[in-house]
Write an enzyme that holds these catalytic residues in place. Structure first.
Site, short mmCIF file in Angstrom:
data_model
loop_
_atom_site.label_atom_id
_atom_site.label_comp_id
_atom_site.label_asym_id
_atom_site.label_seq_id
_atom_site.Cartn_x
_atom_site.Cartn_y
_atom_site.Cartn_z
N GLU A 1 0.86 -1.19 0.00
CA GLU A 1 0.00 0.00 0.00
C GLU A 1 0.89 1.24 0.00
O GLU A 1 1.78 1.37 0.83
CB GLU A 1 -0.93 -0.01 1.23
N ALA B 1 -0.28 4.46 0.25
CA ALA B 1 -0.79 5.55 1.10
C ALA B 1 -1.25 4.95 2.43
O ALA B 1 -0.43 4.44 3.17
CB ALA B 1 -1.89 6.30 0.38
N GLY C 1 -6.57 0.55 4.02
CA GLY C 1 -8.02 0.75 4.03
C GLY C 1 -8.52 1.39 2.74
O GLY C 1 -9.72 1.36 2.46
N GLY C 2 -7.60 1.99 1.97
CA GLY C 2 -7.98 2.51 0.65
C GLY C 2 -9.01 3.62 0.73
O GLY C 2 -9.14 4.32 1.75
N CYS D 1 -12.45 3.70 0.62
CA CYS D 1 -13.67 3.62 1.44
C CYS D 1 -13.38 4.12 2.85
O CYS D 1 -14.09 4.97 3.38
CB CYS D 1 -14.18 2.18 1.46
N HIS E 1 -45.45 -3.39 12.75
CA HIS E 1 -46.08 -2.07 12.64
C HIS E 1 -45.56 -1.19 13.77
O HIS E 1 -45.43 -1.68 14.89
CB HIS E 1 -47.59 -2.23 12.74
C1 LIG Z 1 -15.99 10.61 -1.71
C2 LIG Z 1 -16.38 9.18 -1.99
C3 LIG Z 1 -17.51 8.65 -1.39
C4 LIG Z 1 -17.86 7.32 -1.64
N1 LIG Z 1 -18.99 6.82 -1.03
C5 LIG Z 1 -19.36 5.53 -1.29
C6 LIG Z 1 -20.50 4.97 -0.65
O1 LIG Z 1 -21.20 5.62 0.11
N2 LIG Z 1 -20.82 3.68 -0.93
C7 LIG Z 1 -20.07 2.93 -1.78
O2 LIG Z 1 -20.40 1.76 -1.99
N3 LIG Z 1 -18.99 3.45 -2.40
C8 LIG Z 1 -18.61 4.72 -2.17
N4 LIG Z 1 -17.49 5.22 -2.78
C9 LIG Z 1 -16.71 4.35 -3.69
C10 LIG Z 1 -15.84 3.39 -2.87
O3 LIG Z 1 -15.03 4.11 -1.98
C11 LIG Z 1 -14.97 2.52 -3.81
O4 LIG Z 1 -15.78 2.00 -4.82
C12 LIG Z 1 -14.40 1.36 -3.01
O5 LIG Z 1 -13.64 1.82 -1.93
C13 LIG Z 1 -13.61 0.39 -3.90
O6 LIG Z 1 -12.28 0.59 -3.82
P1 LIG Z 1 -11.20 -0.46 -4.37
O7 LIG Z 1 -11.29 -1.76 -3.66
O8 LIG Z 1 -11.30 -0.49 -5.83
O9 LIG Z 1 -9.84 0.22 -3.99
P2 LIG Z 1 -9.52 1.46 -3.09
O10 LIG Z 1 -10.27 1.41 -1.81
O11 LIG Z 1 -9.65 2.67 -3.93
O12 LIG Z 1 -8.00 1.20 -2.71
C14 LIG Z 1 -6.96 1.27 -3.62
C15 LIG Z 1 -5.67 1.43 -2.84
O13 LIG Z 1 -4.57 1.17 -3.70
C16 LIG Z 1 -3.51 2.03 -3.36
N5 LIG Z 1 -2.61 2.11 -4.50
C17 LIG Z 1 -2.85 2.67 -5.72
N6 LIG Z 1 -1.80 2.50 -6.54
C18 LIG Z 1 -0.86 1.84 -5.83
C19 LIG Z 1 0.46 1.38 -6.13
N7 LIG Z 1 0.99 1.56 -7.33
N8 LIG Z 1 1.16 0.77 -5.16
C20 LIG Z 1 0.62 0.56 -3.92
N9 LIG Z 1 -0.63 0.96 -3.60
C21 LIG Z 1 -1.37 1.58 -4.52
C22 LIG Z 1 -4.22 3.33 -3.03
O14 LIG Z 1 -3.41 4.16 -2.22
C23 LIG Z 1 -5.46 2.83 -2.29
O15 LIG Z 1 -5.26 2.77 -0.90
C24 LIG Z 1 -17.08 6.53 -2.52
C25 LIG Z 1 -15.94 7.07 -3.11
C26 LIG Z 1 -15.58 8.38 -2.84
C27 LIG Z 1 -14.33 8.92 -3.48
#
Ligand SMILES: Cc1cc2nc3c(=O)[nH]c(=O)nc-3n(C[C@H](O)[C@H](O)[C@H](O)COP(=O)(O)OP(=O)(O)OC[C@H]3O[C@@H](n4cnc5c(N)ncnc54)[C@H](O)[C@@H]3O)c2cc1C
Ligand SMILES: NC(=O)c1ccc[n+]([C@@H]2O[C@H](COP(=O)([O-])OP(=O)(O)OC[C@H]3O[C@@H](n4cnc5c(N)ncnc54)[C@H](O)[C@@H]3O)[C@@H](O)[C@H]2O)c1
Length: 470
Positions: free
Chosen positions: A36, A38, A41-42, A44, A452
């Site tokens: 990771e 950053a 937890g990414g 979400c 209800h």
């Molecule tokens: C403001 C906002 C509100 C949202 N609200 C909702 C909601 O209410 N409900 C819902 O279902 N969805 C919501 N979403 C969408 C949801 O957050 C994403 O769809 C979900 O988190 C899926 O993420 P993911 O598993 O694809 O990866 P992510 O959670 O995006 O994680 C990707 C990770 O990879 C890391 N990374 C990237 N490149 C590299 C690399 N080269 N090397 C190492 N690490 C790397 C990043 O730093 C990040 O931590 C929201 C999104 C945003 C931006």
């Protein structure tokens, strides 16, 4: 070249699919590396669902204080002028995020997953180089027969002249703002723009959404879009729709002006802060995909088959990075698809699955299955039951009367889809989803005993409104 370390599986990105997959593979005795760059937890956990819904809770409380007299509670002195203490709200949100991250890291390390903090990029089909975040650590090469890309997305910034020269905010930056904007202009009226608009309006800012399309949420039925727009407008959110933004500038007072062509002529929207919420780009441009020969589409999303496999053997892509609907629950289901295939010998397609989603504004919007527009497009015969929320007993008691329920039913009496605008929409939608999964016919819901007085009880009454669609 750094010495390489062998793993059974490498996961790039600590997203909503990568974390549970790492734990499941480790529990099955595999040697797993999770990288990771950053925060664990990414999106979400750190800059998506959790922080936005935590801050929306603050906004909702403020709204309840302001509107107390609507349910004959005493007016709170000075409530109309109440403003959020943004620094305190952000601190509350940050405390929750820190707790979630710590819990996640503890569970990953407890499961025996090797955590790497740094940027990962492919140097070959199943070789990944990690450039550690902190000097003086040297780059590490990791190899594994299985590599999972779960790198998510980042905000897309449109090419509007002048935008790059002004201090605009992305959604991630807005979540850390400590002082309330006087006037927040939001470029983009999608999920993010809409949720933030109500949040900041209720915090006490003036808010204007500038949206490219002639209506909000273009993919939804007109009645859904109109009801949501009316709900936000009632809160005081302003809209400039059908707007082609073509210039951004900053005045000597620091205020920003966004100029847009609209059907009514040129519009200049002046605000103190500008949020760019115009969609998201995949984090693939610096991932070395070319060195591994991994194919992407023209926007950079990784191409996968129904089982989330890329064109390179052993390499999978999960979550937002492979395009399609960007939701936490979909990314999490990607994990289940891959887990079942690899650990339980069960192949399931990631394409044919239900897609529920909610927009956490007030009124909420929740959707599942076909909209009326999609049913017509697919020439799917349907009947539609539409009922105003105001006719639901629970709504009359709580005073939350905005919106409607709309359920589409097929010729076999089974539910094809639904849109709910109103209180508890996403919770009620889960019940319709269960009915769809169980292939229940609508009369079963109509005759079912619900406690209800609940919102769900309206599942007894909504189908009385069934009409053949024109
Ligand atoms: C403001 C906002 C509100 C949202 N609200 C909702 C909601 O209410 N409900 C819902 O279902 N969805 C919501 N979403 C969408 C949801 O957050 C994403 O769809 C979900 O988190 C899926 O993420 P993911 O598993 O694809 O990866 P992510 O959670 O995006 O994680 C990707 C990770 O990879 C890391 N990374 C990237 N490149 C590299 C690399 N080269 N090397 C190492 N690490 C790397 C990043 O730093 C990040 O931590 C929201 C999104 C945003 C931006
Ligand atoms: N409640 C939820 O589940 C939730 C909440 C927030 C985000 N998300 C996810 O995050 C993803 C990204 O959200 P988003 O709102 O950034 O994207 P989006 O694609 O939903 O909306 C972007 C909006 O910006 C508009 N736009 C694009 N370029 C523009 C321009 N130059 N000028 C004016 N308007 C412009 C588009 O027409 C669109 O309405 C969503 O697809 C969603 O899946 C989900």
């Amino acid at each position: 070249m750094p010495a390489s370390t062998k793993f059974d599986a490498i996961i790039i990105g600590s997203g909503q699919a990568g974390n549970p997959l790492a734990t499941a593979l480790a529990a099955a005795g595999r040697k797993v590396a999770l990288i990771e760059k950053a925060q664990f937890g990414g999106s979400c956990v750190n800059y998506g669902c959790v922080p936005t819904k935590t801050l929306l809770a603050t906004a909702e409380r403020l709204h309840l204080l302001r509107t107390a007299p609507e349910v004959a509670a005493p007016a709170v002195l000075g409530a109309a002028g109440l403003r959020a203490d943004l620094a305190a709200a952000v601190a509350r949100k940050d405390a929750l995020l820190a707790q979630s991250r710590q819990g996640l890291e503890a569970s990953l390390t407890g499961a025996g997953v090797a955590l790497f903090r740094g940027h990962a990029a492919f140097t070959g089909p199943r070789t990944v180089r990690v450039a550690p975040n902190e000097a003086p650590h040297a780059p590490r090469d990791l190899t594994a027969p299985l590599v999972f890309i779960n790198t998510g997305t980042r905000p897309a910034v449109p090419d509007v002249p002048g935008l790059a020269d002004v201090p605009y905010l992305t959604t991630t930056q807005l979540l850390d703002l400590k002082e309330l904007p006087e006037h927040l202009v939001i470029l983009g009226g999608g999920y993010i723009g809409l949720e933030f608009s109500q949040m900041f309006r209720r915090f006490g800012s003036r808010v204007t959404i500038v949206e490219h399309s002639p209506q909000l949420l273009e993919r939804e039925d007109d009645d859904v879009c109109e009801a949501l727009k009316a709900g936000l407008a009632a809160d005081g959110v302003e809209f400039v729709l059908g707007a082609e933004a073509h210039r951004v500038s900053r005045g000597p007072d620091g205020h920003l002006t966004l100029t847009a062509h609209t059907h009514q002529g040129e519009r200049r929207v002046r605000g103190t802060h500008l949020l760019v919420a115009t969609g998201r780009l995949p984090n693939t441009d610096d991932l070395g995909l070319g060195f591994a020969g991994i194919a992407t589409d023209e926007k950079g999303f990784v191409q996968v088959n129904d089982f989330l496999q890329t064109n390179v053997r052993g390499v999978y892509a999960l979550g937002d990075v492979h395009g399609g609907p960007q939701f936490t629950h979909i990314s999490y289901d990607d994990y289940r698809v891959v887990r079942d295939a690899l650990l339980h010998g069960k192949r399931r397609s990631a394409r044919r699955r239900p897609l529920p989603y909610g927009i956490f504004t007030e009124p909420q919007v929740a959707r599942i299955g076909l909209s009326e527009g999609q049913a017509r497009e697919q020439q799917q015969p349907y009947r539609v039951a539409k009922m105003p929320v105001a006719s639901i007993g629970r709504a009359q008691q709580t005073g939350e009367c905005t919106g409607f329920w709309k359920v589409l039913v097929g010729p076999d009496d089974r539910i094809l889809g639904a849109a709910i605008v109103g209180a508890a929409a996403a919770e009620v939608m889960a019940m319709l989803e269960i009915a769809m999964a169980g292939r229940l016919k609508y009369p079963v819901l109509q005759e079912m005993i619900f406690a209800h007085p609940t919102w769900s009880e309206a599942l007894n009454t909504v189908f009385r409104h069934l009409k053949t669609a024109r």
